[in-house]
Design an enzyme around this catalytic site. Structure first.
Site, mmCIF file in Angstrom:
data_model
loop_
_atom_site.group_PDB
_atom_site.id
_atom_site.type_symbol
_atom_site.label_atom_id
_atom_site.label_comp_id
_atom_site.label_asym_id
_atom_site.label_seq_id
_atom_site.Cartn_x
_atom_site.Cartn_y
_atom_site.Cartn_z
ATOM 1 N N LYS A 186 0.853 -1.196 0.000
ATOM 2 C CA LYS A 186 0.000 0.000 0.000
ATOM 3 C C LYS A 186 0.883 1.237 0.000
ATOM 4 O O LYS A 186 1.490 1.595 1.004
ATOM 5 C CB LYS A 186 -0.932 0.030 1.212
ATOM 6 N N GLU A 261 9.754 1.460 10.620
ATOM 7 C CA GLU A 261 10.796 2.444 10.274
ATOM 8 C C GLU A 261 10.125 3.805 10.351
ATOM 9 O O GLU A 261 9.340 4.168 9.474
ATOM 10 C CB GLU A 261 11.306 2.191 8.844
ATOM 11 N N CYS A 295 13.824 10.845 6.433
ATOM 12 C CA CYS A 295 13.711 10.451 7.838
ATOM 13 C C CYS A 295 15.017 10.694 8.575
ATOM 14 O O CYS A 295 15.027 10.973 9.760
ATOM 15 C CB CYS A 295 13.307 8.992 7.931
ATOM 16 N N GLU A 396 9.754 16.233 14.510
ATOM 17 C CA GLU A 396 10.214 16.094 13.128
ATOM 18 C C GLU A 396 9.457 17.097 12.239
ATOM 19 O O GLU A 396 8.235 17.161 12.268
ATOM 20 C CB GLU A 396 9.932 14.669 12.641
#
Ligand code: NAP
Length: 503
Positions: A186, A261, A295, A396
């Site tokens: 997905k 992750e 990331c 973040e």
């Protein structure tokens, strides 16, 4: 070719919008998804995403394909051939898949070409791992031959984000298939096209039908359905920490293994003895390549007090010289963000940091000029004057925003760098190798770079600690994350068990 010429060519070769469901190409029966080119806001494709029925069908076909002796009974070197054929297919189509990915994400062609090459390498590597992975005879404690073997899990769901689709898709598909599973992929709703092109390549490479389905669709609906579905044996997820945490709770209810992750807020640490030119180039690449949508972006910069002023002055000058531009222009270093909504989110982080007292050293606004008017561009931004505990230093941003902070000694910078929920990556610049070693070992991070940043090898495990996730991808062990380990005991005596007496 001009950027506009490349863009027009890329538009023509985009996947047609049909989904790959259980080995068949057909329109999804779910909600519409619009894919846009974030350099100018133009529409790439409108496609119908997957419905719950589509997902159920894909999972049922995946189960059948995985259990089919034609796949299940392949020997590792035979399965590896499928992965090599997919790697060849990606390489043959590398330019095309790079252009599709650049339209899908707004990333520079330079970068998407590198990502396509790395995806091909990932399939080739896991083919090689599959055919060279040993199963073990273990130490006997009795009369039976004892072994440790690995079995496929069954049907694995791979849920991926929008920032580097071909790389994150390959990182999950390749080990999962190499281990003998079937996969339902997905992709993120902002970048549904790259995964569909990858599906076309796997089909052309002869992967048996049903082993891979690609189901674009809303994460909350289709992603969640995959997580909760009783026939999904594992979810391998790359994405944001909040999504990953919610997913892990649901997986726990099912007692299903997950790999996560997740996000990062990685420190970049420059000691006073560093090679300044090397450090500046590494810091710039670490935060502003991929327009910060990475990331592992080194988004908190700690500079030792003795060189702080001079270093930051040179860093700001180099940042102002970065070329912001169209993803198809080979000179571009900083391309647009994925979506105008994401730019708004990045700008909101910066606005709050300013309210918290941040000083803007450069950026903090979209670039001006007609070339940028319709795209989701945002200037590389450097902020000073914040404390390591400020929201901008803890959360973040996933954009081109760097916070700079001074430090005075090694122990202090280790404590500050580790004082953060995330633990994905870190960079250290120093000429003192014993210090680099000490600091590198003390940092809470899944990956540490010394005098460099964002270097990767598919042979080296990658993943995060703390809020950055659970598990490791890549490396030989990366394949085992898609297997169930089994102990096998085989009698060597040929005699009845003495416990039962004469029988
Ligand atoms: P995201 O919002 O968490 O979405 C990631 C994927 O999860 C998408 O496919 C999304 O679908 C799906 N999803 C959303 N809600 C879901 C739910 N309730 N159940 C199941 N699936 C769901 O992340 P993103 O904004 O796409 O990506 C950026 C994040 O990814 C950043 O935090 C970044 O650090 C992280 N990332 C981590 C790594 C790593 O290796 N550690 C690598 C790259 C990116 P929709 O798109 O339809 O919402």
């Amino acid at each position: 070719m001009s950027p506009a010429g490349d863009a027009a060519a890329a538009l023509k070769e985009l996947p047609d919008g049909r989904l790959f469901i259980g080995g068949e190409w057909r329109a999804g029966r779910g909600a519409e998804i619009d894919s846009h080119f974030s350099a100018d806001g133009s529409l790439n494709r409108t496609l119908r995403g997957a419905s719950a029925e589509d997902a159920d069908e894909a999972i049922a076909r995946a189960q059948a394909a995985q259990a089919d002796p034609a796949w299940r009974d392949l020997l590792p070197h035979q399965r590896a051939r499928h992965l090599y054929a997919i790697a060849d297919g990606i390489e043959r189509n590398a330019d095309r898949i790079a252009r599709i990915q650049s339209r899908d994400t707004g990333k520079t062609l330079t970068e998407t070409r590198a990502l396509a090459a790395s995806a091909a390498g990932t399939f080739r590597y896991f083919g090689a791992v599959a055919e060279t992975m040993d199963e073990a005879l273990t130490a006997r404690r009795g009369s039976a031959l004892t072994m440790s073997v690995h079995e496929p899990l069954g049907v694995v769901a791979a849920i991926t984000p929008w920032n580097s689709p071909i790389a994150s898709d390959a990182q999950k598909l390749a080990p999962a298939l190499a281990a003998g599973n079937a996969v339902i992929l997905k992709p993120a709703s902002w970048s549904p096209l790259t995964a569909l092109e990858l599906a076309r390549i796997t089909e052309a490479a002869g992967l048996p039908p049903g082993l891979l389905s690609v189901l674009p669709g809303s994460g909350r609906e289709i992603g969640n359905l995959l997580v909760e579905h009783p026939d999904i044996a594992k979810v391998s997820f790359t994405g944001g920490t909040e999504t990953g945490r919610a997913l892990a709770v649901k997986a726990a209810e099912k007692l299903m293994p997950v790999s996560l992750e997740l996000g990062g807020k990685s420190p970049a640490i420059v000691f006073a003895d560093a090679d300044v030119a090397q450090a500046i180039s590494g810091v710039l690449f670490g935060i502003f390549s991929s327009t910060g949508q990475s990331c592992i972006a080194g988004s908190r910069l700690f500079v030792e007090g003795a060189i702080y002023n001079e270093f930051v002055e040179r860093l700001v000058a180099a940042t102002k010289a970065l070329r912001i531009g169209h993803p198809f222009d080979p000179a571009t270093q900083v391309a647009p963000l994925i979506h105008p909504d994401h730019r708004a989110a990045v700008a909101a982080h910066v606005a709050r940091a300013r309210d918290d007292g941040a000083e803007v050293l450069t950026g903090a606004a979209p670039p001006e000029g007609a070339d940028f008017a319709r795209g989701a561009y945002y200037r590389p931004t450097i902020l000073a004057g914040l404390d390591n505990t400020a929201p901008l230093c803890r959360e973040e941003v996933f954009g081109p925003v760097l916070a700079v902070l001074p430090f005075e000694d090694e122990a202090e910078v280790i404590a500050q760098a580790n004082d953060n929920p995330y633990g994905l990556a870190a960079g250290i610049w120093t000429r003192d190798f014993p210090r680099a070693w000490r600091v590198g070992r003390a940092l809470k991070a899944g990956t540490v770079w010394i005098n460099t940043y964002k270097q990767f090898s598919i042979s080296t495990p990658f993943g995060g600690d703390g809020a950055s996730g659970i598990g490791r991808e890549k490396g030989r062990q990366g394949l085992l994350a898609y297997t169930a380990q089994k102990g096998l005991y085989a009698d060597l005596t040929g005699a009845p068990h003495p416990w039962a007496g004469p029988v």
